[in-house]
Design an enzyme around this catalytic site. Structure first.
Site, PDB file in Angstrom:
ATOM      1  N   GLY A 125      49.323  33.454  48.706  1.00 18.46           N
ATOM      2  CA  GLY A 125      48.811  33.783  47.375  1.00 18.46           C
ATOM      3  C   GLY A 125      49.251  32.749  46.357  1.00 18.46           C
ATOM      4  N   ILE A 127      52.052  32.293  44.609  1.00 19.72           N
ATOM      5  CA  ILE A 127      53.389  31.721  44.771  1.00 19.72           C
ATOM      6  C   ILE A 127      53.433  30.768  45.949  1.00 19.72           C
ATOM      7  CG2 ILE A 127      55.820  32.253  45.166  1.00 19.72           C
ATOM      8  CD1 ILE A 127      55.315  34.999  43.858  1.00 19.72           C
ATOM      9  N   GLU A 130      51.384  27.525  45.247  1.00 21.52           N
ATOM     10  CA  GLU A 130      52.049  26.631  44.287  1.00 21.52           C
ATOM     11  C   GLU A 130      53.212  25.886  44.934  1.00 21.52           C
ATOM     12  OE1 GLU A 130      51.003  29.101  40.183  1.00 21.52           O
ATOM     13  OE2 GLU A 130      52.955  29.352  41.147  1.00 21.52           O
ATOM     14  N   GLU A 146      50.133  34.090  57.143  1.00 24.10           N
ATOM     15  CA  GLU A 146      49.361  34.994  56.287  1.00 24.10           C
ATOM     16  C   GLU A 146      48.906  36.227  57.075  1.00 24.10           C
ATOM     17  OE1 GLU A 146      47.710  37.071  53.738  1.00 24.10           O
ATOM     18  OE2 GLU A 146      48.403  35.153  52.907  1.00 24.10           O
ATOM     19  N   GLY A 220      54.927  38.249  47.384  1.00 22.66           N
ATOM     20  CA  GLY A 220      54.735  39.020  46.162  1.00 22.66           C
ATOM     21  C   GLY A 220      56.049  39.461  45.541  1.00 22.66           C
ATOM     22  N   MET A 273      50.731  42.056  37.344  1.00 19.54           N
ATOM     23  CA  MET A 273      52.045  41.416  37.404  1.00 19.54           C
ATOM     24  C   MET A 273      51.985  39.936  37.044  1.00 19.54           C
ATOM     25  SD  MET A 273      53.565  43.520  40.666  1.00 19.54           S
ATOM     26  CE  MET A 273      55.302  43.153  40.387  1.00 19.54           C
ATOM     27  N   HIS A 405      31.542  16.287  23.600  1.00 16.88           N
ATOM     28  CA  HIS A 405      31.314  15.420  24.758  1.00 16.88           C
ATOM     29  C   HIS A 405      32.056  14.102  24.545  1.00 16.88           C
ATOM     30  CE1 HIS A 405      29.189  13.449  28.067  1.00 16.88           C
ATOM     31  NE2 HIS A 405      29.046  12.405  27.246  1.00 16.88           N
TER      32      HIS A 405
END
Length: 443
Positions: A125, A127, A130, A146, A220, A273, A405
Site C-alpha cells: 500500500g 507505506i 513509498e 502482498e 497498515g 487514517m 500554459h
C-alpha cells in the site's frame, strides 16, 4: 542520483554523485523534530497549555495524567469538552517479532540506521510503496509480500497497473502476491539473514521460504486507544480498537448514544487514517463544539502516495463507482475520461511525462465521483478536483475554467474539458462568458 540521470537527459552532466546514509538520516530526524517544535510554538502562541504525560478519562469532563518515572508531573484536569486525538501505531500481524534492526516497522525505517542490500516489504500500500521508492533509490533490492492477488490493491486498477509499470517493473523489485508472511525470524545485520515463511492465502499451505537481509512490516496502522479508560464514560472500542463516533465526531457509547462533550478525531476513530483528514476532523469537531453544525464529507478528502512520480486520488475508484451505480439503477450513466502526461507541455519539457489522470463522473448530472492521478506532482494537482467535489461543483461548473500554459494544472483542464454530458440540469443554460450582455454594458 536519479536527478543526475534526469539532468543528463536534458544536456546537463553532473559527475561523482554519491550519497551518505548518516546525513540523510539526520535530515529526516531533524525535519521531524523541527515540525514538532514549530507546532508546539504555534500552540503556545495561541495560548494553549501543554501538559506532557499519559492521560485517561475519569469522568465526562475529567482526565488524569502522569509521566512514568516522574512524581512531580501529573494531576487531574477538567474541561467542558474533551477531544481524543491519540493517533495510531504500526500494525504488526501475529507471528512477526519486531527487533527494530532486521525486522522493523515504518517508525524504525525512518531512522535509516542501515541500508540492507535486500529487503522484503510486507504490504504494497502507501507505506510499502513509498519505502520501496526510497530503498531502491539507495541501491537496495526489494521483495514485496502482498496478501491480496495484486500489488497496490487499494488503488484504482488502471492507475495501479501504470504505477507498477513505472515504479516497480524497471527497478530491482520482485513480488509475491496472494500470500501471507506467517512466520518471520529476525537475523543479524551482515551476519545472519531474516527468514520469512510464505503461506498461500487460499489454501493456508506453506508454499515458500525466503531469506533477506531485512524485513519492513508495512501492513497498515492500528489505533492507539489502549489505556484511555473509555469505560469510565460507558464507551467501548470496536474489535479493532477504534473509538466509535458519529458524523460530527461525537463519541458514541456502548448503546450507540452520543456521550455529551466528548469527541474523537484522527486515526483513533478509523474513519480515514490520514494526517490531513485528522486535521479536518478536528476543525469539524471544534465547529460542532461551538454550536456551528458541521459534517466532514470524507469522500472529498484527497489522498497521496509520495513516490517518484506521485500517486493521488479523491473519491471512488472506477470499479467502486460502477458497482454502486449498478446497485442503484444508474449503471449506464457512469462515464470515464482520461488524459496522459505525455500530452502536457510542462511534463514534456521536464522529461517527466510518465503518467495519466482519469475522472469518473455521471454523464446525466455532471457529478464528479472520483479523480485519480499518477504523474509529476500528482499530490499537488489533486486538490483542484477534491475542492470541486467538496464544494459540490459539477463538471459543467468547472469545464470552462482557464489554466495557465504551460503548467501541469492543464492535465486536470484536459480531463474536465473532455467530459461529455448527456444534458444539463438547465438545458438552456450557457456559460457565464457566453451569455448576452445588456446593450448598456457594451462599449
Amino acid at each position: 542520483m536519479k536527478n543526475a540521470h534526469h539532468l543528463k537527459s536534458i544536456g546537463i552532466t553532473v559527475s561523482n554523485v554519491e550519497f551518505e546514509r548518516q546525513p540523510i538520516a539526520d535530515h529526516a530526524n531533524q525535519l521531524a523534530a523541527n515540525v514538532q517544535q514549530n507546532l508546539k510554538r504555534s500552540l503556545e502562541g495561541l495560548g494553549v497549555d501543554i501538559l506532557v504525560g499519559s492521560a485517561k478519562l475519569v469522568g465526562p469532563h475529567s482526565i488524569k495524567y502522569n509521566l512514568p518515572g516522574r512524581v512531580d508531573v501529573g494531576g487531574e484536569v477538567t474541561a467542558k469538552d474533551i477531544m481524543l486525538a491519540t493517533g495510531s501505531v504500526p500494525f504488526v500481524p501475529p507471528g512477526i517479532p519486531i527487533d527494530g534492526k532486521t525486522v522493523f516497522t515504518s517508525d524504525h525505517a525512518l531512522k535509516l540506521d542501515w541500508i540492507p542490500k535486500w529487503i522484503a516489504i510486507i504490504g504494497s500500500g502507501y507505506i510499502g510503496l513509498e519505502f520501496s521508492d526510497v530503498y531502491t533509490a539507495l541501491g537496495s533490492e526489494v521483495t514485496f509480500i502482498e496478501a491480496m492477488d495484486k500489488l497496490m490493491p487499494g488503488f484504482d486498477s488502471e492507475i495501479a497497473k501504470l504505477a507498477q509499470r513505472v515504479l516497480v517493473n524497471p527497478r530491482h523489485i520482485d513480488w509475491h502476491t496472494g500470500v501471507l508472511a506467517t512466520k518471520v525470524t529476525p537475523g543479524v545485520p551482515g551476519v545472519k539473514p531474516v527468514v520469512i515463511e510464505l503461506t498461500d492465502v487460499k489454501t493456508k499451505e506453506k508454499i515458500d521460504e525466503i531469506e533477506v537481509d531485512a524485513c519492513l512490516v508495512a501492513t497498515g496502522r492500528a489505533p492507539y486507544t489502549h489505556g484511555l479508560n473509555l469505560g469510565a464514560v460507558g464507551v467501548e472500542t470496536d474489535r479493532r480498537g477504534f473509538v466509535p463516533v458519529n458524523d460530527k465526531m461525537q463519541v458514541l457509547d456502548s448503546k450507540g448514544k452520543t456521550v455529551p462533550h466528548l469527541y474523537c478525531i484522527g486515526d483513533a476513530n478509523g474513519k480515514y487514517m490520514l494526517a490531513h483528514a485528522a486535521s479536518a476532523q478536528g476543525i469539524s469537531a471544534v465547529e460542532n463544539m461551538c454550536g456551528r453544525e458541521h459534517v466532514l464529507d470524507h469522500n472529498t478528502v484527497p489522498a497521496a502516495c509520495f513516490t517518484h512520480p506521485e500517486v493521488s486520488f479523491v473519491g471512488t475508484t472506477e470499479e467502486q463507482a460502477r458497482d454502486t451505480a449498478q446497485k442503484h439503477g444508474y449503471g449506464d450513466k457512469v462515464a470515464v475520461v482520461k488524459t496522459s502526461f505525455k500530452a502536457n507541455s510542462k511534463a514534456l519539457a521536464e522529461k517527466e511525462s510518465d503518467g495519466m489522470a482519469k475522472m469518473i463522473y455521471r454523464k446525466d448530472t455532471g457529478d464528479i465521483l472520483g479523480v485519480h492521478i499518477f504523474g509529476l506532482h500528482a499530490a499537488d494537482l489533486i486538490h483542484e478536483a477534491s475542492n470541486a467535489m467538496a464544494t459540490h461543483q459539477r463538471v459543467q461548473d468547472i469545464k470552462f475554467n482557464v489554466h495557465a500554459h504551460p503548467t501541469l494544472s492543464e492535465v486536470l483542464d484536459e480531463l474536465f474539458k473532455q467530459a461529455h454530458l448527456e444534458k444539463l440540469d438547465r438545458p438552456d443554460a450557457k456559460p457565464a462568458a457566453a451569455q448576452k450582455m445588456p446593450q448598456e454594458a457594451r462599449v
